[in-house]
Scaffold this motif. Structure first.
Motif, PDB file in Angstrom:
ATOM      1  N   PHE A 119      24.310  49.666  53.741  1.00 47.39           N
ATOM      2  CA  PHE A 119      25.193  49.376  52.606  1.00 47.39           C
ATOM      3  C   PHE A 119      26.444  48.639  53.063  1.00 47.39           C
ATOM      4  CE2 PHE A 119      27.098  49.725  48.566  1.00 47.39           C
ATOM      5  CZ  PHE A 119      28.398  50.184  48.698  1.00 47.39           C
ATOM      6  N   VAL A 120      26.781  47.580  52.337  1.00 48.98           N
ATOM      7  CA  VAL A 120      28.031  46.847  52.539  1.00 48.98           C
ATOM      8  C   VAL A 120      28.777  46.843  51.209  1.00 48.98           C
ATOM      9  CG1 VAL A 120      29.109  44.655  53.148  1.00 48.98           C
ATOM     10  CG2 VAL A 120      27.020  45.368  54.306  1.00 48.98           C
ATOM     11  N   ASP A 121      30.018  47.310  51.211  1.00 50.37           N
ATOM     12  CA  ASP A 121      30.851  47.328  50.002  1.00 50.37           C
ATOM     13  C   ASP A 121      31.691  46.064  49.984  1.00 50.37           C
ATOM     14  OD1 ASP A 121      32.660  47.758  47.963  1.00 50.37           O
ATOM     15  OD2 ASP A 121      33.123  49.822  48.511  1.00 50.37           O
ATOM     16  N   ASN A 122      31.401  45.166  49.035  1.00 50.35           N
ATOM     17  CA  ASN A 122      32.141  43.902  48.959  1.00 50.35           C
ATOM     18  C   ASN A 122      33.444  44.009  48.177  1.00 50.35           C
ATOM     19  OD1 ASN A 122      29.556  43.467  46.865  1.00 50.35           O
ATOM     20  ND2 ASN A 122      31.551  43.105  45.933  1.00 50.35           N
ATOM     21  N   GLY A 123      33.741  45.168  47.599  1.00 49.31           N
ATOM     22  CA  GLY A 123      34.990  45.345  46.870  1.00 49.31           C
ATOM     23  C   GLY A 123      34.956  44.732  45.476  1.00 49.31           C
ATOM     24  N   PHE A 124      35.995  45.011  44.681  1.00 44.71           N
ATOM     25  CA  PHE A 124      36.073  44.459  43.324  1.00 44.71           C
ATOM     26  C   PHE A 124      37.520  44.287  42.901  1.00 44.71           C
ATOM     27  CE2 PHE A 124      35.844  49.084  42.764  1.00 44.71           C
ATOM     28  CZ  PHE A 124      36.844  49.339  41.841  1.00 44.71           C
ATOM     29  N   SER A 125      37.711  43.517  41.840  1.00 46.86           N
ATOM     30  CA  SER A 125      39.040  43.253  41.296  1.00 46.86           C
ATOM     31  C   SER A 125      39.094  43.694  39.841  1.00 46.86           C
ATOM     32  CB  SER A 125      39.365  41.756  41.369  1.00 46.86           C
ATOM     33  OG  SER A 125      39.239  41.258  42.672  1.00 46.86           O
ATOM     34  N   ILE A 126      40.272  44.066  39.391  1.00 48.01           N
ATOM     35  CA  ILE A 126      40.518  44.310  37.974  1.00 48.01           C
ATOM     36  C   ILE A 126      41.150  43.044  37.409  1.00 48.01           C
ATOM     37  CG2 ILE A 126      41.720  45.717  36.253  1.00 48.01           C
ATOM     38  CD1 ILE A 126      39.536  47.223  37.719  1.00 48.01           C
ATOM     39  N   VAL A 127      40.503  42.434  36.417  1.00 49.89           N
ATOM     40  CA  VAL A 127      40.964  41.168  35.864  1.00 49.89           C
ATOM     41  C   VAL A 127      41.653  41.409  34.526  1.00 49.89           C
ATOM     42  CG1 VAL A 127      40.305  38.833  35.188  1.00 49.89           C
ATOM     43  CG2 VAL A 127      39.012  40.034  36.974  1.00 49.89           C
ATOM     44  N   THR A 128      42.884  40.938  34.415  1.00 55.05           N
ATOM     45  CA  THR A 128      43.659  41.033  33.184  1.00 55.05           C
ATOM     46  C   THR A 128      44.232  39.650  32.871  1.00 55.05           C
ATOM     47  OG1 THR A 128      45.780  41.499  34.254  1.00 55.05           O
ATOM     48  CG2 THR A 128      44.316  43.387  33.844  1.00 55.05           C
ATOM     49  N   ALA A 129      44.988  39.570  31.787  1.00 60.12           N
ATOM     50  CA  ALA A 129      45.602  38.287  31.430  1.00 60.12           C
ATOM     51  C   ALA A 129      46.547  37.805  32.526  1.00 60.12           C
ATOM     52  CB  ALA A 129      46.350  38.426  30.104  1.00 60.12           C
ATOM     53  N   GLU A 130      47.073  38.715  33.324  1.00 60.60           N
ATOM     54  CA  GLU A 130      48.046  38.343  34.347  1.00 60.60           C
ATOM     55  C   GLU A 130      47.422  37.586  35.516  1.00 60.60           C
ATOM     56  OE1 GLU A 130      50.161  41.790  35.610  1.00 60.60           O
ATOM     57  OE2 GLU A 130      50.873  42.292  33.590  1.00 60.60           O
ATOM     58  N   ASN A 131      46.169  37.906  35.873  1.00 61.90           N
ATOM     59  CA  ASN A 131      45.570  37.261  37.045  1.00 61.90           C
ATOM     60  C   ASN A 131      44.287  36.498  36.723  1.00 61.90           C
ATOM     61  OD1 ASN A 131      43.846  39.404  36.569  1.00 61.90           O
ATOM     62  ND2 ASN A 131      43.819  40.165  38.662  1.00 61.90           N
ATOM     63  N   ALA A 132      43.965  36.325  35.446  1.00 60.76           N
ATOM     64  CA  ALA A 132      42.709  35.676  35.052  1.00 60.76           C
ATOM     65  C   ALA A 132      42.575  34.266  35.607  1.00 60.76           C
ATOM     66  CB  ALA A 132      42.587  35.651  33.528  1.00 60.76           C
ATOM     67  N   ASP A 133      43.681  33.550  35.757  1.00 56.61           N
ATOM     68  CA  ASP A 133      43.614  32.173  36.244  1.00 56.61           C
ATOM     69  C   ASP A 133      43.014  32.082  37.645  1.00 56.61           C
ATOM     70  OD1 ASP A 133      44.597  30.881  34.002  1.00 56.61           O
ATOM     71  OD2 ASP A 133      46.690  31.093  34.622  1.00 56.61           O
ATOM     72  N   ASP A 134      43.021  33.150  38.390  1.00 53.48           N
ATOM     73  CA  ASP A 134      42.508  33.119  39.762  1.00 53.48           C
ATOM     74  C   ASP A 134      40.988  33.203  39.839  1.00 53.48           C
ATOM     75  OD1 ASP A 134      45.142  33.067  40.709  1.00 53.48           O
ATOM     76  OD2 ASP A 134      45.266  35.257  40.738  1.00 53.48           O
ATOM     77  N   PHE A 135      40.302  33.333  38.696  1.00 53.50           N
ATOM     78  CA  PHE A 135      38.863  33.600  38.710  1.00 53.50           C
ATOM     79  C   PHE A 135      38.024  32.510  38.057  1.00 53.50           C
ATOM     80  CE2 PHE A 135      40.984  37.598  39.309  1.00 53.50           C
ATOM     81  CZ  PHE A 135      40.197  38.279  40.213  1.00 53.50           C
ATOM     82  N   TYR A 136      38.608  31.354  37.767  1.00 56.05           N
ATOM     83  CA  TYR A 136      37.839  30.280  37.138  1.00 56.05           C
ATOM     84  C   TYR A 136      36.985  29.556  38.164  1.00 56.05           C
ATOM     85  CZ  TYR A 136      40.140  30.657  32.587  1.00 56.05           C
ATOM     86  OH  TYR A 136      40.574  31.098  31.360  1.00 56.05           O
ATOM     87  N   TRP A 137      35.689  29.432  37.847  1.00 54.98           N
ATOM     88  CA  TRP A 137      34.735  28.813  38.754  1.00 54.98           C
ATOM     89  C   TRP A 137      35.103  27.362  39.071  1.00 54.98           C
ATOM     90  CZ3 TRP A 137      31.410  28.931  42.395  1.00 54.98           C
ATOM     91  CH2 TRP A 137      30.367  28.018  42.512  1.00 54.98           C
TER      92      TRP A 137
END
Length: 348
Positions: free
Chosen positions: A316-334
């Motif tokens: 098992f490898v845990d790649n981690g996760f993020s909580i996405v809100t209006a404050e940081n949504a800009d960082d997740f656009y493909w």
């Protein structure tokens, strides 16, 4: 600072049960130039269901990055339809090409047991990501902690509702990671938020129209419905549309993001999302496959020689996760991510 404000910035770290094996291999490269270099034309494949879903694209982008660093080739494959038999057929097509390894997201666990085991017998390592086939002979499973994702989502919603109110869930029964998220979400509500009441649940099966109709029905039957959770992104599109049309404060919270989800989060139509660190899934998936394809590189102190199993055993490898809100949504656009990396996407 509120509990939810702490959640917003959380990114769970990567944890790998490997000790210092990778570092040792890199340090030894000066004395031995062979490790971490593919043979010309050596090709690793990625195989998914519903190949057009944006979630896979960052996974493959980082798989390519790792492959390029080692001189390996990669191919992106899958099926455009949500059909386990068609994904199995696409997996068989890969096996016929005798690949160096396969990074696989199995739609359902059990149907893939035999094909994965057959791949292992052929000397083709399989690493699963995001969803697993735990009873197969895959060499590693890379994912975020689905149980933790469900817990964080429950805490975020309950905190925003002051710990009291009615909620519902949409689900996709049969897909391992989705089932875990939903179960963990409900269990967290029951254990930590006793004044939060589950009033409805429905199978939307990643269909926005089903999700829209389900939320409309749920809201009609439960006028005080305050939140809806779902374990994936497609259902959130329909659920959010229903919440907007109802003109009620129904907090929609989902897992995974794409451009539409991010736009809706920024517009306040979706409350938030939990998003696995997809790129790490691809990068570490490629690393695991490379090592598994070269069992002679690894000589652990165990009985692998006697029992005949691949010594690259990283369950098992845990790649981690993020909580996405209006404050940081800009960082997740493909698109922005591709521009930053100077690439054109999965077909480059």
């Amino acid at each position: 600072m509120s509990k939810f404000s702490k959640l917003k910035g959380v990114i769970c770290g990567l944890s790998i049960v490997m000790g210092t094996g990778l570092a040792a291999g890199v340090q030894a490269e000066d004395q031995n130039p062979l490790p971490f270099r593919c043979e010309p034309g050596e090709t690793f494949y990625m195989n998914v269901m519903v190949s057009g879903v944006e979630y896979w694209f960052p996974v493959y982008e980082m798989m390519k990055q790792a492959a390029e660093q080692m001189g390996c080739d990669t191919v992106y494959t899958g099926t455009p339809e949500y059909d386990v038999n068609k994904q199995l057929a696409s997996f068989e097509q890969i096996l016929a090409r005798n690949p160096a390894g396969i990074l696989l997201h199995p739609m359902n666990p059990d149907p893939f047991i035999e094909p994965i085991n057959r791949a292992a017998e052929m000397g083709i390592p399989v690493v699963t990501f995001a969803a697993d086939s735990p009873n197969s002979n895959r060499v590693s499973f890379i994912t975020s902690d689905n149980n933790e994702e469900g817990k964080y989502a429950a805490d975020a919603i309950a905190e925003a509702m002051n710990g009291e109110g009615e909620y519902a869930v949409l689900e996709n029964p049969g897909q391992d990671n989705h089932d875990k998220r939903v179960a963990a979400f409900i269990a967290r509500m029951e254990s930590n938020w006793p004044n939060m009441e589950l009033v409805a649940r429905a199978a939307s099966n990643q269909d926005p129209t089903r999700a829209y109709n389900a939320v409309m029905s749920m809201a009609q039957a439960n006028p005080n419905l305050g939140a809806v959770f779902m374990p994936e992104a497609n259902s959130a599109l329909g659920a959010a549309q229903a919440a907007v049309e109802l003109d009620r404060d129904i907090k929609v919270f989902n897992a995974d993001v794409n451009a539409k989800i991010l736009d809706m989060i920024k517009a306040g139509e979706i409350f938030g999302a939990v998003n696995p660190n997809q790129g790490i899934q691809g990068y570490m998936g490629m690393m695991m496959l490379y090592l598994a394809s070269r069992p002679g590189m690894i000589d652990p102190m165990n009985d692998y020689q006697r029992s005949g199993f691949n010594p690259m055993g990283v369950p098992f490898v845990d790649n981690g996760f993020s909580i996405v809100t209006a404050e940081n949504a800009d960082d997740f656009y493909w698109g922005d991510y591709l521009e930053r990396r100077g690439t054109r996407g999965i077909n480059e």
